[in-house]
Design a protein around this motif. Structure first.
Motif, PDB file in Angstrom:
ATOM      1  N   ARG A  87       0.910  -1.201  -0.085  1.00  0.00           N
ATOM      2  CA  ARG A  87      -0.187  -0.113  -0.253  1.00  0.00           C
ATOM      3  C   ARG A  87       0.921   1.217  -0.033  1.00  0.00           C
ATOM      4  N   ILE A  88       1.790   1.492   0.855  1.00  0.00           N
ATOM      5  CA  ILE A  88       2.698   2.358   0.797  1.00  0.00           C
ATOM      6  C   ILE A  88       3.681   2.577  -0.382  1.00  0.00           C
ATOM      7  N   VAL A  89       4.157   1.538  -0.837  1.00  0.00           N
ATOM      8  CA  VAL A  89       4.976   1.341  -2.038  1.00  0.00           C
ATOM      9  C   VAL A  89       4.024   1.971  -3.333  1.00  0.00           C
ATOM     10  N   ALA A 110      10.473   1.502  -5.921  1.00  0.00           N
ATOM     11  CA  ALA A 110       9.671   0.719  -5.342  1.00  0.00           C
ATOM     12  C   ALA A 110      10.550  -0.330  -4.538  1.00  0.00           C
ATOM     13  N   THR A 111      11.497  -0.595  -4.970  1.00  0.00           N
ATOM     14  CA  THR A 111      12.382  -1.850  -4.158  1.00  0.00           C
ATOM     15  C   THR A 111      13.051  -1.132  -3.163  1.00  0.00           C
ATOM     16  N   LEU A 112      13.432   0.227  -3.255  1.00  0.00           N
ATOM     17  CA  LEU A 112      13.816   0.936  -2.174  1.00  0.00           C
ATOM     18  C   LEU A 112      13.135   1.196  -1.102  1.00  0.00           C
ATOM     19  N   ILE A 113      11.833   1.577  -1.400  1.00  0.00           N
ATOM     20  CA  ILE A 113      10.667   1.743  -0.152  1.00  0.00           C
ATOM     21  C   ILE A 113      10.722   0.317   0.271  1.00  0.00           C
ATOM     22  N   THR A 114      10.460  -0.744  -0.276  1.00  0.00           N
ATOM     23  CA  THR A 114      10.027  -2.143   0.133  1.00  0.00           C
ATOM     24  C   THR A 114      11.358  -2.541   0.964  1.00  0.00           C
ATOM     25  N   ARG A 115      12.605  -2.368   0.627  1.00  0.00           N
ATOM     26  CA  ARG A 115      13.542  -2.837   1.381  1.00  0.00           C
ATOM     27  C   ARG A 115      13.599  -1.869   2.836  1.00  0.00           C
ATOM     28  N   HIS A 152      14.188  12.942 -14.664  1.00  0.00           N
ATOM     29  CA  HIS A 152      14.494  13.321 -16.117  1.00  0.00           C
ATOM     30  C   HIS A 152      16.018  13.302 -16.315  1.00  0.00           C
ATOM     31  N   THR A 153      16.857  13.593 -15.385  1.00  0.00           N
ATOM     32  CA  THR A 153      18.248  13.640 -15.388  1.00  0.00           C
ATOM     33  C   THR A 153      18.874  12.481 -15.701  1.00  0.00           C
ATOM     34  N   MET A 154      18.369  11.512 -15.203  1.00  0.00           N
ATOM     35  CA  MET A 154      18.715  10.011 -14.995  1.00  0.00           C
ATOM     36  C   MET A 154      18.191   9.110 -16.236  1.00  0.00           C
ATOM     37  N   VAL A 155      17.319   9.651 -17.041  1.00  0.00           N
ATOM     38  CA  VAL A 155      16.642   8.866 -18.002  1.00  0.00           C
ATOM     39  C   VAL A 155      17.505   9.101 -19.478  1.00  0.00           C
ATOM     40  N   ASP A 156      17.918   8.099 -19.964  1.00  0.00           N
ATOM     41  CA  ASP A 156      18.545   8.153 -21.287  1.00  0.00           C
ATOM     42  C   ASP A 156      18.207   6.737 -22.209  1.00  0.00           C
ATOM     43  N   ASP A 157      19.106   6.614 -23.036  1.00  0.00           N
ATOM     44  CA  ASP A 157      18.982   5.444 -23.994  1.00  0.00           C
ATOM     45  C   ASP A 157      19.391   3.855 -22.941  1.00  0.00           C
ATOM     46  N   ARG A 158      19.980   4.275 -22.069  1.00  0.00           N
ATOM     47  CA  ARG A 158      20.058   2.956 -20.937  1.00  0.00           C
ATOM     48  C   ARG A 158      19.108   2.777 -19.989  1.00  0.00           C
ATOM     49  N   VAL A 159      18.553   3.662 -19.501  1.00  0.00           N
ATOM     50  CA  VAL A 159      17.670   3.688 -18.438  1.00  0.00           C
ATOM     51  C   VAL A 159      16.280   4.339 -18.518  1.00  0.00           C
ATOM     52  N   THR A 160      14.965   3.658 -18.337  1.00  0.00           N
ATOM     53  CA  THR A 160      13.813   4.495 -18.605  1.00  0.00           C
ATOM     54  C   THR A 160      13.455   4.929 -17.182  1.00  0.00           C
ATOM     55  N   ALA A 161      12.309   5.750 -17.204  1.00  0.00           N
ATOM     56  CA  ALA A 161      11.762   6.284 -16.153  1.00  0.00           C
ATOM     57  C   ALA A 161      10.986   5.175 -15.298  1.00  0.00           C
ATOM     58  N   GLU A 162      10.705   4.109 -16.101  1.00  0.00           N
ATOM     59  CA  GLU A 162       9.786   3.288 -15.404  1.00  0.00           C
ATOM     60  C   GLU A 162      10.863   2.091 -14.644  1.00  0.00           C
ATOM     61  N   GLU A 163      12.271   1.913 -15.148  1.00  0.00           N
ATOM     62  CA  GLU A 163      12.738   1.297 -14.419  1.00  0.00           C
ATOM     63  C   GLU A 163      13.225   1.818 -13.060  1.00  0.00           C
TER      64      GLU A 163
END
Length: 196
Positions: free
Chosen positions: A85-87, A187-192, A170-181
């Motif tokens: 729920r929190i994630v 989500a993993t950070l919050i879960t852990r 947006h500064t971390m999104v490029d052809d190697r990493v998507t916003a969805e990733e």
């Protein structure tokens, strides 16, 4: 001084809608209370009696806008387990804010409006998010699904971590990493962070 948090009504929402339209059209710096009144179809004094200046009106507009986003995203994950729920609420809110046309417009044209909420003080919307998150953490702790710790401190740490995902993804999104990733990593950070 009257404020949105004390007397919400349909006329007031109409004035806020007019202010929202102005900001979307011309940006914050070029929006005036006179223009808001014109678009709302009321006299300047009607607007001035409700908000003495544009910063006060903007505070109420942002509170209404961001609270609506948060409320919708929290409701969307209501059936999940305590951590889920929190994630769901945080990741959903983060992505929804990045898509919100008012938020995007402010960030693009008038980013200095957001700086006080990052460097000087919390806003009403942030307090709403913190309250909902701390309450959810506490409920999860009682159910044994979330680790021990001060729920308020946990909520605040999560909000601090999420600021970058809202404002800088947006500064971390490029052809190697998507916003969805990146959202999946959030989500993993919050879960852990929350798991016992």
């Amino acid at each position: 001084m009257t404020s949105l948090r004390h007397k919400p009504d349909t006329a007031r929402d109409g004035y806020l809608d007019a202010a929202r339209e102005c900001i979307l059209d011309v940006g914050w710096r070029r929006t005036t209370l006179t223009e808001v009144a014109r678009r709302a179809g009321v006299s300047r004094m009607t607007i001035y009696r409700t908000w003495p200046d544009m910063p006060t009106l903007l505070g109420d507009l942002m509170t209404r806008e961001w609270a609506g986003v948060v409320t919708a995203e929290v409701a969307a994950g209501a059936d999940a387990d305590p951590v889920g729920r929190i994630v769901s609420g945080i990741v959903g809110t983060t992505a929804a804010l990045r898509r919100n046309e008012l938020f995007v417009r402010i960030v693009e044209l008038d980013p200095e409006l957001i700086l006080p909420y990052l460097f000087s003080r919390r806003g009403r919307s942030q307090d709403l998010i913190l309250g909902l998150t701390a309450e959810a953490v506490e409920q999860g702790q009682r159910a044994g699904a979330i680790r021990r710790g001060n729920p308020v401190a946990i909520a605040r740490a999560l909000l601090l971590a999420v600021h970058g995902f809202v404002l800088s993804v947006h500064t971390m999104v490029d052809d190697r990493v998507t916003a969805e990733e990146l959202d999946a990593e959030l989500a993993t950070l919050i879960t852990r962070t929350l798991q016992p």
